[in-house]
Design a protein around this motif. Sequence first.
Motif, short mmCIF file in Angstrom:
data_model
loop_
_atom_site.label_atom_id
_atom_site.label_comp_id
_atom_site.label_asym_id
_atom_site.label_seq_id
_atom_site.Cartn_x
_atom_site.Cartn_y
_atom_site.Cartn_z
N GLY A 132 24.50 41.89 -22.50
CA GLY A 132 25.68 41.24 -23.10
C GLY A 132 26.97 40.61 -22.35
O GLY A 132 27.42 39.69 -22.63
N PHE A 133 27.36 41.09 -21.20
CA PHE A 133 28.11 39.83 -20.48
C PHE A 133 27.53 38.77 -20.40
O PHE A 133 28.63 37.98 -20.07
N ALA A 134 26.41 38.29 -20.25
CA ALA A 134 25.43 37.06 -19.57
C ALA A 134 26.62 36.29 -21.34
O ALA A 134 26.20 35.10 -21.12
N PHE A 135 25.46 37.21 -22.39
CA PHE A 135 26.30 36.29 -23.90
C PHE A 135 27.31 35.98 -24.12
O PHE A 135 27.44 35.00 -24.50
N MET A 136 28.54 36.97 -23.31
CA MET A 136 30.60 36.57 -23.05
C MET A 136 30.11 35.68 -22.37
O MET A 136 31.00 34.81 -22.50
N PHE A 137 29.58 35.70 -21.39
CA PHE A 137 30.77 34.57 -19.67
C PHE A 137 29.45 34.06 -19.23
O PHE A 137 30.02 32.89 -18.78
N ILE A 214 28.49 38.11 -28.43
CA ILE A 214 28.60 36.79 -28.81
C ILE A 214 30.12 36.41 -29.45
O ILE A 214 30.20 35.16 -29.19
N THR A 215 30.96 36.97 -30.46
CA THR A 215 32.34 36.44 -30.95
C THR A 215 33.16 36.51 -29.35
O THR A 215 33.40 36.10 -29.80
N GLY A 216 32.74 37.35 -28.65
CA GLY A 216 34.32 37.32 -27.87
C GLY A 216 33.86 36.34 -26.62
O GLY A 216 35.24 35.94 -26.34
N HIS A 217 32.96 35.65 -26.32
CA HIS A 217 32.08 34.31 -25.83
C HIS A 217 33.34 33.29 -27.16
O HIS A 217 33.22 32.38 -26.52
N GLY A 224 33.99 28.11 -25.85
CA GLY A 224 33.93 29.10 -27.07
C GLY A 224 34.89 28.00 -27.84
O GLY A 224 35.69 27.16 -27.85
N TRP A 225 33.86 27.76 -29.34
CA TRP A 225 34.49 26.82 -30.21
C TRP A 225 35.57 27.10 -30.96
O TRP A 225 36.48 26.58 -31.12
N LEU A 226 36.21 28.74 -30.92
CA LEU A 226 38.00 28.45 -31.09
C LEU A 226 38.54 28.73 -30.24
O LEU A 226 39.50 28.61 -30.50
N ASN A 227 37.99 29.20 -28.31
CA ASN A 227 39.10 28.72 -27.72
C ASN A 227 39.26 27.43 -27.95
O ASN A 227 40.78 27.17 -26.92
#
Length: 481
Positions: A132-137, A214-217, A224-227
């Motif tokens: 999860g941490f890898a998917f996010m960051f 994923i959404t956190g990413h 990240g596209w929203l960021n």
Amino acid sequence: MKFKSKLQPKSTGASASSPDLFGKVEEAFSLLRQAISKLSPNWVACIPLTAILVVIWSCAATAAEDEPLTPEKVQGLLNTIWVLIASILVIFMNAGFCMLETGFCRQKNAVNVLSKNLIVFALATIVYWAFGFAFMFGGDGPFMGFSGFFLSGEPATYGLSPFPEGLPIAVFFLFQVAFAGTAATIVSGAVAERIQYNAFLIFSVLIVGISYSITGHWVWRSGGWLNSMGFTDFAGSTVVHTVGGWAALMGAAILGPRLGKYQDGQATAIPGHNMSIATLGCLILWIGWFGFNPGSQLAVDELVPYIAVTTNLAAAAGGITSTVTSWLKDGKPDLSMTINGILAGLVAITAGCHNVSYLSAVIIGAVGGILVVFAVAIFDTVLKIDDPVGATSVHLVNGIWGTLAVGIFDMDKAGIGQFGIQLLGILSVGGFTVLLSTVFWVVLKQTIGIRVSPEEEKKGLDIGEHGMEAYSGFLKDTSIL
């Protein structure tokens, strides 16, 4: 012989002086014991702490001799210690969720609620550590990360600068996994008193490891596209609370209401069994939020106490307006609404707590307190979504409101453009979460099943799922299903 004769006097002398030496040591210890016996218990308790501090100071002094502490390193150490403390505060919020949800549910399901809230953080920790941490960051791609599994990456892998400029990977992970566990815990309350234990555990793994990460990413990882679009969610009104809220909503809807909740098309109140521990849970969550929001600054600076004040103001305003609103609406001040109003204010301020004025924080929290009262009624009586603790009203509704509030009250970004970006982020994260959550719930329902049998639900999940009771030997109220 010569060698022996040289040693003989020393040996004899030492032997002769031993009684005097031991006597002096014994006398010293006797005097020390007498001195300690005259101290109060509080002072005695300080002795081991003083010894620990002396050792730490000595080690620090030794280390300083080898490598002088620069201002940058001191700042890095302070940042690390603060984020570690904030992580512990957020993790302690699990105790608040345990108390709150258990108090709002019936006595016969107390063990089940406690067990779910306890095990979910253990599961979240392992899953988030593994992938999860890898998917996010783990990487700065627009959609998700693909590197640094099992915490194997370098600081740059996770968007961190090397220490002391940036946080150590370990403390950054600990802070983030505390948030990941919170998202899954939100679901627990909405599906309480009728979900199979194994189905909930599997869903928790999926929501934390895949959907949340994923959404956190999209929001919290640079790239990240929203960021990249400028979407702002400082501490997780959308990333944590709406994700948990959407997943909870879909779970409650697919599960269906508890037996006896709706009779002749009308909602029937099913009161919780212990408002004392529910209130305690609320207070623990309130305190834990001072790690949730100020800790998200990820550094020690003048903004940390400012965030703490905006957070507290919103919580207080939410508690007041929810109490007054329920009083006017139902004729009596409802403690459960006071509790949920405080939490609604906390959820709502989370997105913009770092850059709104004190007055704006009060307004955001006050609106949240009003919203939660009417949201509970709408979910309960209009939509007929049975949510025993009001999780969707608190976390989903006020997560949305708090995220939109950034576009209204942010001191630098407020405006139509930012409001539109905030709305886009809410819809995108919400749509993705609803889609995945629905798939997860439906697949589980069609395979292992997600709801306990009617007989087990009537008897209580404590016996059916765990074979034990939270209050063994106490009289149960059997007048409620």
